[in-house]
Design a protein around this motif. Sequence first.
Motif, PDB file in Angstrom:
ATOM      1  N   TYR A   1      27.128  34.915  39.684  1.00 11.28           N
ATOM      2  CA  TYR A   1      26.749  34.760  41.095  1.00 11.28           C
ATOM      3  C   TYR A   1      25.675  35.780  41.467  1.00 11.28           C
ATOM      4  O   TYR A   1      24.702  35.449  42.174  1.00 11.28           O
ATOM      5  CB  TYR A   1      27.997  34.945  41.960  1.00 11.28           C
TER       6      TYR A   1
ATOM      7  N   SER B   1      32.019  45.281  42.525  1.00  6.91           N
ATOM      8  CA  SER B   1      32.903  44.973  41.388  1.00  6.91           C
ATOM      9  C   SER B   1      32.257  45.401  40.072  1.00  6.91           C
ATOM     10  O   SER B   1      32.886  46.034  39.222  1.00  6.91           O
ATOM     11  CB  SER B   1      33.224  43.477  41.351  1.00  6.91           C
TER      12      SER B   1
ATOM     13  N   ASN C   1      31.330  36.932  38.820  1.00 11.61           N
ATOM     14  CA  ASN C   1      30.592  37.831  39.709  1.00 11.61           C
ATOM     15  C   ASN C   1      29.171  38.072  39.216  1.00 11.61           C
ATOM     16  O   ASN C   1      28.216  38.048  39.998  1.00 11.61           O
ATOM     17  CB  ASN C   1      31.333  39.163  39.828  1.00 11.61           C
TER      18      ASN C   1
ATOM     19  N   THR D   1      36.002  38.652  45.699  1.00 11.54           N
ATOM     20  CA  THR D   1      35.000  39.407  44.941  1.00 11.54           C
ATOM     21  C   THR D   1      33.594  38.824  45.087  1.00 11.54           C
ATOM     22  O   THR D   1      32.601  39.529  44.898  1.00 11.54           O
ATOM     23  CB  THR D   1      35.369  39.440  43.445  1.00 11.54           C
ATOM     24  N   LEU D   2      33.505  37.530  45.449  1.00 12.76           N
ATOM     25  CA  LEU D   2      32.190  36.914  45.630  1.00 12.76           C
ATOM     26  C   LEU D   2      31.670  37.041  47.061  1.00 12.76           C
ATOM     27  O   LEU D   2      30.543  36.629  47.348  1.00 12.76           O
ATOM     28  CB  LEU D   2      32.255  35.424  45.250  1.00 12.76           C
TER      29      LEU D   2
ATOM     30  N   SER E   1      30.463  41.558  44.948  1.00 14.81           N
ATOM     31  CA  SER E   1      30.110  41.327  43.540  1.00 14.81           C
ATOM     32  C   SER E   1      29.399  42.545  42.964  1.00 14.81           C
ATOM     33  O   SER E   1      29.617  42.911  41.797  1.00 14.81           O
ATOM     34  CB  SER E   1      29.236  40.083  43.401  1.00 14.81           C
TER      35      SER E   1
ATOM     36  N   LYS F   1      28.423  29.115  44.725  1.00 14.28           N
ATOM     37  CA  LYS F   1      29.724  29.770  44.791  1.00 14.28           C
ATOM     38  C   LYS F   1      30.857  28.773  44.577  1.00 14.28           C
ATOM     39  O   LYS F   1      31.828  29.052  43.871  1.00 14.28           O
ATOM     40  CB  LYS F   1      29.887  30.483  46.130  1.00 14.28           C
TER      41      LYS F   1
END
Length: 852
Positions: free
Chosen positions: A836, A305, A833, A296-297, A302, A752
């Motif tokens: 980030y 999502s 997410n 997801t990163l 992100s 991250k």
Amino acid sequence: NRQTVVSLQVIKKARENLIVAIDKLNAVLASARQGRSIPVNLNITKSNDQSKYVRSMVSNLENSIVMGVIFVVSVLFLFLGLRNALFVGFAIPMSMFISFIILSAIGATVNMMVLFGLVLALGMLVDNGIVVVENIHRFIGQGYSLFEAARYATGEIAMPIITSTFTTLAAFIPLLFWKGIMGEFMKHLPTTLIISLSASLFVALVINPVLASRFIKREGETRRPLWKKTNRILAVMAGLAALCYLTGWTSMGTFVLLMALLVALYQLFLYDLSAWFQGRLIPWLEGSYLKLLHLTLKGKNSIWSLAAVIALLFFSIAFYGLRHGEVQFFPVNEPRFINVFAELPIGSDIESSNEFMLGLEDKIYQVLQPEMPYIESFLTTVGKGVGGENETSVGNTPQKGMVTITFVDYKYRDGLKTSSLMKKLSPALLDRYPGVQIQLVKNQMGPPTGKPVNLELSGKNFPKLLQLVSDVQSYLSGKRVPGLEGLKIDINMNNPELVIHIDRDSARRFGLSTSQIAGTIRTALFGREVSKFKEGEDEYPIVVRLAKEHRGQIASLLNQKISFRSNTGALMQVPISSVTRFQYGTTFGAVNRLKMERVITMWSNIIEGYNANAVNAQLQGLMKQFPMPEGFFYKFTGEQQEQAETSAFLARVMLIALALITMILVLQFNSFVKPLIIMITVILSTIGVFGGLAAFKMDFVVLMTGIGIISLAGVVVNNAIVLVDYTDFLIANTKKRLGLDQDDELSLPDTKDCIQQAGRTRLRPVLLTAITTILGLLPMAVGLNIDFAALLADFNPHIYLGGDNAIFWGPMSWTVIFGLSFTTVLTLVLVPNMYYLSHRLKLAFKARFKKK
């Protein structure tokens, strides 16, 4: 039960304990039986004993607390092992003990609100302890001594858990300012939650570190206990159990045996299960979670999502709009008893009322004959003593009657819904007896809120108002709105009266005044004190009054002679009938005013199975079409007004709670972005609420679901706070390790890594806090009832599902369960997410600004 009885109603005084009062009453009856004050052949039956219901509800709530503790400690055992589970689980009894001390000090009593407050807080009591003990374990794994690990680990997460506890309390503090009868009813819930959660914070920051520094074990030091040692423990426990049974202490003996069984099971396979869970399953979960987080990163995932979750929010709202249950103000309960009221025309004597009630009783017996095993008693009252659940009968009402149908306890009904019996009675009794008003009323679960349909009509001209009420009643009744039991008004417009008109010309010829004529009639009916009789220190009034057998006869009353002296002084006597004439008429019984305006209230009950909001919506639409005369107004009040006021108050509380939580988060993080990330999870937690309600087509209960959403707002921020705070901590350490200033920004790869490491480290406490809260509420949500006292004493746990507690508290419990289940996923995936994403935007903004 179709036998002639003398009925005695016992009503406790205000602020007195119902259970204590009934126990004293039973003791008096038992003493009278034993002393032969009551004849042996006199049959005494207790009907509609409210203490049974109170005992049952309190017992079920206590058993729910015990079940919740068992579930919570079981989960802690799997995640943390036996010793650590006991450390964390110690917070439950200790926090409750502190709570009871404080509640007792402020004068609060143990009631169902206090007990449910403890049920709701049950899973949250261990949240802070979980974070503390888990963090101490992490420091021990890094090589710190037990004392240093307890010290540094507690210091590291002290501020985050203080903040998370304060944010939870911030959701409940506004509820303390709830006004009115609903606020009096609900105020013990936020009070209990605030006190118990504050106590759990003290236990987590003070007591848990002390216990951990003395008794916690390092990784690898915990091993399976030896069978030799286990056998000695089992032998001692068996001997203790035998001693308890021999001395008649059955409950304690059974409890010791159950503990011995757990010790044996722990030796046989529970130890291995816990070791597999911690050694295999949790590492697998952490690895899978890291893969998901890495995915997801990656790149723009992100962004996608976050967009997907926002889209899911709109989808859940639309899904709820397409598939939703009914909107209720209070949970719809299964009747414990039903009152069937009958009111004959004014003037009906007690004999005719009794004859009608006998026929009505026969009809009820006929309708309910197949369900007789589930009916505890019938009690028919005619005349004086007829009144509802929260009403006190005043005066003599020979035209009224009431049949009370009391059902057996929920657990003995074999799944029968007593509401179905009420549905059977409604068509059999309503609109079947011309001239007789029939009502079917079941017991209330909460405080009195007024009638389901309550329409107030007001105006200054009372005669026109009476006509308007009659027109509106005819208009609405003619529309035959489904679910409406029958519109009634709060004043009786057909009270019979005898109007006596004075012939003033005749009275003038005799030399009589109107006051002399009226005074003679009044003396005949009500009497007049003419002297006093004194006996010792006591005085008794002497009253002259017409004999009782003549007061009820109009001829005797009007043939009574008025004695007076003429102008010449001669004594004269003139019959009242010579100077008066009479006629029969009707009048209203009272005039009510509200804010200086004359008002008449039109009301109705709702037939079982229909929704009060839907019925009122139809009536409101019809009233908009009705041509109201100028100077006259109408307003829907009663339960509808209470519902509107409650909804408005809960909406204000929600806004105030969100504002308080945001302020606390801003002070904690000294930032607006991070509080925004956490508050977004609060808003998105409603996806779980609306999705769950729609998926199972549950009713939206304004009071309970509303409080559940407010509670959810305070609960869901906890894990997000701990996760964000630990991410900040790792980023600060990384900057220090790389030799960067605190104002410098980490690169995206380093950020991250910190986010992933924080997620992996906080995975276990996040899952634990969510699961323990959910499992603490689950017994109440599904209505799982186990009588632990009976299990220990008689080996009969009386297990059953459902009941009044599940009906009443289920909506609030399911709201928290649905919302928290979904928000746990949000916390673990969406919060990293968004963190980030915010860092990427910050770097991009700084790069663009630097370039310019």
